[in-house]
Structures are given as structure tokens and as C-alpha cells.
Motif scaffolding. Structure first.
Motif, PDB file in Angstrom:
ATOM      1  N   ARG A  65      40.169  52.433  41.454  1.00 53.77           N
ATOM      2  CA  ARG A  65      41.183  53.074  40.619  1.00 53.77           C
ATOM      3  C   ARG A  65      42.565  52.483  40.868  1.00 53.77           C
ATOM      4  N   TYR A  66      43.624  53.287  40.731  1.00 52.18           N
ATOM      5  CA  TYR A  66      44.978  52.747  40.735  1.00 52.18           C
ATOM      6  C   TYR A  66      45.374  52.102  42.061  1.00 52.18           C
ATOM      7  N   GLU A  67      44.676  52.429  43.137  1.00 50.45           N
ATOM      8  CA  GLU A  67      45.037  51.831  44.423  1.00 50.45           C
ATOM      9  C   GLU A  67      44.808  50.315  44.430  1.00 50.45           C
ATOM     10  N   VAL A  68      44.144  49.810  43.394  1.00 52.28           N
ATOM     11  CA  VAL A  68      43.878  48.376  43.321  1.00 52.28           C
ATOM     12  C   VAL A  68      45.165  47.555  43.334  1.00 52.28           C
ATOM     13  N   SER A  69      46.232  48.069  42.731  1.00 56.37           N
ATOM     14  CA  SER A  69      47.486  47.315  42.685  1.00 56.37           C
ATOM     15  C   SER A  69      48.024  47.052  44.086  1.00 56.37           C
ATOM     16  N   SER A  70      47.933  48.058  44.950  1.00 51.94           N
ATOM     17  CA  SER A  70      48.346  47.873  46.341  1.00 51.94           C
ATOM     18  C   SER A  70      47.350  47.014  47.104  1.00 51.94           C
ATOM     19  N   GLU A  71      46.059  47.202  46.823  1.00 51.03           N
ATOM     20  CA  GLU A  71      45.044  46.435  47.561  1.00 51.03           C
ATOM     21  C   GLU A  71      45.167  44.939  47.283  1.00 51.03           C
ATOM     22  N   PHE A  72      45.523  44.564  46.065  1.00 55.68           N
ATOM     23  CA  PHE A  72      45.748  43.145  45.774  1.00 55.68           C
ATOM     24  C   PHE A  72      46.741  42.546  46.768  1.00 55.68           C
ATOM     25  N   ILE A  73      47.814  43.278  47.042  1.00 58.27           N
ATOM     26  CA  ILE A  73      48.879  42.771  47.912  1.00 58.27           C
ATOM     27  C   ILE A  73      48.433  42.777  49.370  1.00 58.27           C
ATOM     28  N   ILE A  74      47.676  43.794  49.750  1.00 61.43           N
ATOM     29  CA  ILE A  74      47.136  43.867  51.110  1.00 61.43           C
ATOM     30  C   ILE A  74      46.174  42.701  51.366  1.00 61.43           C
ATOM     31  N   LEU A  75      45.329  42.411  50.375  1.00 53.13           N
ATOM     32  CA  LEU A  75      44.377  41.304  50.518  1.00 53.13           C
ATOM     33  C   LEU A  75      45.094  39.950  50.478  1.00 53.13           C
ATOM     34  N   ALA A  76      46.184  39.876  49.722  1.00 50.93           N
ATOM     35  CA  ALA A  76      46.961  38.638  49.702  1.00 50.93           C
ATOM     36  C   ALA A  76      47.518  38.341  51.090  1.00 50.93           C
ATOM     37  N   THR A 130      52.243  50.361  50.552  1.00 51.83           N
ATOM     38  CA  THR A 130      51.544  49.076  50.500  1.00 51.83           C
ATOM     39  C   THR A 130      51.871  48.227  51.724  1.00 51.83           C
ATOM     40  N   TYR A 131      53.145  48.190  52.089  1.00 49.24           N
ATOM     41  CA  TYR A 131      53.566  47.433  53.266  1.00 49.24           C
ATOM     42  C   TYR A 131      53.000  48.051  54.544  1.00 49.24           C
ATOM     43  N   PHE A 132      53.073  49.367  54.639  1.00 49.73           N
ATOM     44  CA  PHE A 132      52.599  50.077  55.823  1.00 49.73           C
ATOM     45  C   PHE A 132      51.096  49.862  56.041  1.00 49.73           C
ATOM     46  N   MET A 133      50.348  49.741  54.942  1.00 53.75           N
ATOM     47  CA  MET A 133      48.896  49.575  55.050  1.00 53.75           C
ATOM     48  C   MET A 133      48.478  48.130  55.276  1.00 53.75           C
ATOM     49  N   GLY A 134      49.459  47.250  55.455  1.00 54.99           N
ATOM     50  CA  GLY A 134      49.123  45.884  55.843  1.00 54.99           C
ATOM     51  C   GLY A 134      49.419  44.825  54.817  1.00 54.99           C
ATOM     52  N   GLY A 135      50.181  45.171  53.784  1.00 53.55           N
ATOM     53  CA  GLY A 135      50.501  44.187  52.767  1.00 53.55           C
ATOM     54  C   GLY A 135      51.881  43.594  52.942  1.00 53.55           C
ATOM     55  N   TYR A 136      52.251  42.731  52.035  1.00 55.52           N
ATOM     56  CA  TYR A 136      53.623  42.238  51.984  1.00 55.52           C
ATOM     57  C   TYR A 136      54.532  43.350  51.461  1.00 55.52           C
ATOM     58  N   PHE A 137      55.821  43.291  51.819  1.00 54.05           N
ATOM     59  CA  PHE A 137      56.751  44.212  51.187  1.00 54.05           C
ATOM     60  C   PHE A 137      57.286  43.543  49.932  1.00 54.05           C
ATOM     61  N   VAL A 138      57.013  44.143  48.792  1.00 47.03           N
ATOM     62  CA  VAL A 138      57.446  43.604  47.510  1.00 47.03           C
ATOM     63  C   VAL A 138      58.241  44.677  46.777  1.00 47.03           C
ATOM     64  N   SER A 139      58.969  44.266  45.762  1.00 47.49           N
ATOM     65  CA  SER A 139      59.829  45.206  45.053  1.00 47.49           C
ATOM     66  C   SER A 139      59.084  46.029  44.001  1.00 47.49           C
ATOM     67  N   ASP A 140      57.915  45.556  43.558  1.00 47.15           N
ATOM     68  CA  ASP A 140      57.190  46.232  42.479  1.00 47.15           C
ATOM     69  C   ASP A 140      55.685  46.103  42.690  1.00 47.15           C
ATOM     70  N   SER A 141      55.191  46.840  43.663  1.00 46.79           N
ATOM     71  CA  SER A 141      53.773  46.725  44.031  1.00 46.79           C
ATOM     72  C   SER A 141      52.829  47.198  42.934  1.00 46.79           C
ATOM     73  N   GLN A 142      53.316  48.043  42.020  1.00 47.49           N
ATOM     74  CA  GLN A 142      52.444  48.627  41.004  1.00 47.49           C
ATOM     75  C   GLN A 142      52.519  47.922  39.653  1.00 47.49           C
ATOM     76  N   SER A 143      53.190  46.801  39.590  1.00 47.57           N
ATOM     77  CA  SER A 143      53.286  46.059  38.337  1.00 47.57           C
ATOM     78  C   SER A 143      51.907  45.659  37.834  1.00 47.57           C
TER      79      SER A 143
END
Length: 229
Positions: A175-186, A141-154
């Protein structure tokens, strides 16, 4: 905190075993504004949710977690809530943790993630394979442009009304990649983000849901495809 200002989005696929209990628990804690998205279930999820006097949306076919959350968030936005919460249907979240993830929104944060990794005692309860997989997806998630968080899939998250509008307009994941995409878009929208510790109820049932190693690779490939296209 006025619970009338809060809308809870519950994505559900073949959750007839837990959907009634999950919804009753939410209502027991005073949450009346609940949007259930039946994502093309083949069991009685839709019928059982309809019996609980909540808003129920139904996909004719299974679109995946991202599709269900997208529909649920768009539906909640129609009611102009101050806060939108996403909450898993499988019984792994405690309704009492909702206040923990909602409070920072009223303190000026845009997007809050309920983290299973911030409490050392809670972390011990998480199966090792889940911990390893979660760390890998945090890095992706971080590598793809998001914040680094402790629980990206929560699955327990909150958005302010304004943040939800910004994210939903750009959301591509089905699908499940939405959890990471939320953080990338944030990160893309410079949203003010915070994590708070939550508890998780691990059962054989809840452990059978969610992500695994294969899903993790699928998430990586989907996120890469989104960046390319």
C-alpha cells in the motif's frame, strides 16, 4: 533523450474520471510506452485504459499502491527500458516534468524523485495539511533507514533499469508505505539519488486522493512491521 527508452508506469484505482485524460496527455508529449495497472477498480478504469492503446495489467482484487507499482515495474522490466517512470493517474503531474526527472538518470543517477517542496512558489500552493504530513513522513522514512529527502511521498519518480531490478526484488509493500520503502531500499543498495523540483496540479479531485493523517500512521506501522519481520 529518446523517449522510446522510457517506460511509464501508471497505477490506477477507480480513476475513470481522469485516466483517459492522463493517458492522452502522456501520449501528446510523445510517451508511447505506458503500463497502466488497474488495481481492482470497480468502475470503468480498465475499459477506458484499454481504449488508449497502452499496456494494461489488471488485478482482480485491490492490492494497493505498492502492489500496483510492483506489477507495473515488473511488467516494464520485461521490455528492458533504460528508464522507468512512475506517474500518478489522477492528473496531478505535468507530463513536461518527466524530462526533468529522467535527465539525471542519463547523467549517472540511479533513482530520481520529483519534489513538490523544492520550488518556493510551488510550495506555497501546497495545502498546509499536506506540507505538515509530508514532513512527518519524510522524517519517518529517514528514521526507518532511508535517505532524508524533501518529498518522500511524491508519485513522480524515475529508476534506471538496474536500480528498478534491485528494488523490485526486495519490495514488500502493498500500500502507500511503498513510497517510503523505495527510498529505504535505495539507501540499502547505495543507489545514487537525486531530487528535482516539479509542479503539481491541485484540484478537488486530486486532493481527495493520496495520503492523509490516518494513512500516515498506517505507513509508520507497516514500515516498523517490515523491519521486525
Amino acid at each position: 533523450m529518446n523517449k522510446d527508452d522510457i517506460f511509464i508506469v501508471v497505477p490506477a484505482y477507480n480513476e475513470e474520471k481522469m485516466i483517459t485524460k492522463t493517458l492522452k496527455n502522456l501520449k501528446k508529449y510523445g510517451y508511447k510506452n505506458i503500463v497502466v495497472v488497474d488495481d481492482g477498480s470497480k468502475d470503468k478504469t480498465y475499459e477506458l485504459a484499454k481504449q488508449e492503446d497502452v499496456i494494461v495489467c489488471r488485478h482482480i482484487i485491490n492490492r494497493g499502491l505498492g502492489g500496483a507499482l510492483g506489477t507495473g515495474i515488473k511488467t516494464a522490466l520485461l521490455y528492458n527500458p533504460k528508464v522507468i517512470v512512475t506517474f500518478d493517474a489522477d492528473g496531478q503531474h505535468h507530463p513536461e516534468d518527466i524530462e526533468k526527472v529522467v535527465k539525471p538518470i542519463f547523467e549517472g543517477y540511479d533513482f530520481v524523485i520529483g519534489s513538490r517542496m523544492l520550488d518556493k512558489n510551488e510550495l506555497k500552493n501546497m495545502p498546509l495539511v499536506k506540507r505538515i504530513g509530508n514532513f512527518g513522513l519524510n522524517f519517518i522514512t529517514y528514521f526507518m533507514g532511508g535517505y532524508f529527502v524533501s518529498d518522500s511521498q511524491s508519485g513522480l519518480r524515475t529508476f534506471s533499469y538496474e536500480a528498478a531490478k534491485k528494488i523490485i526484488d526486495d519490495l514488500k509493500s502493498d500500500r502507500y508505505e511503498v513510497s517510503s520503502e523505495f527510498i529505504i531500499l535505495a539507501k540499502k543498495h547505495n543507489l545514487k539519488i537525486k531530487e528535482v523540483p516539479i509542479k503539481t496540479i491541485y484540484t478537488d479531485y486530486s486532493m481527495s486522493r493520496g495520503t492523509n493523517v490516518i494513512t500516515g500512521f498506517k505507513i509508520l506501522f507497516k514500515l516498523i512491521a517490515q523491519r521486525i519481520f
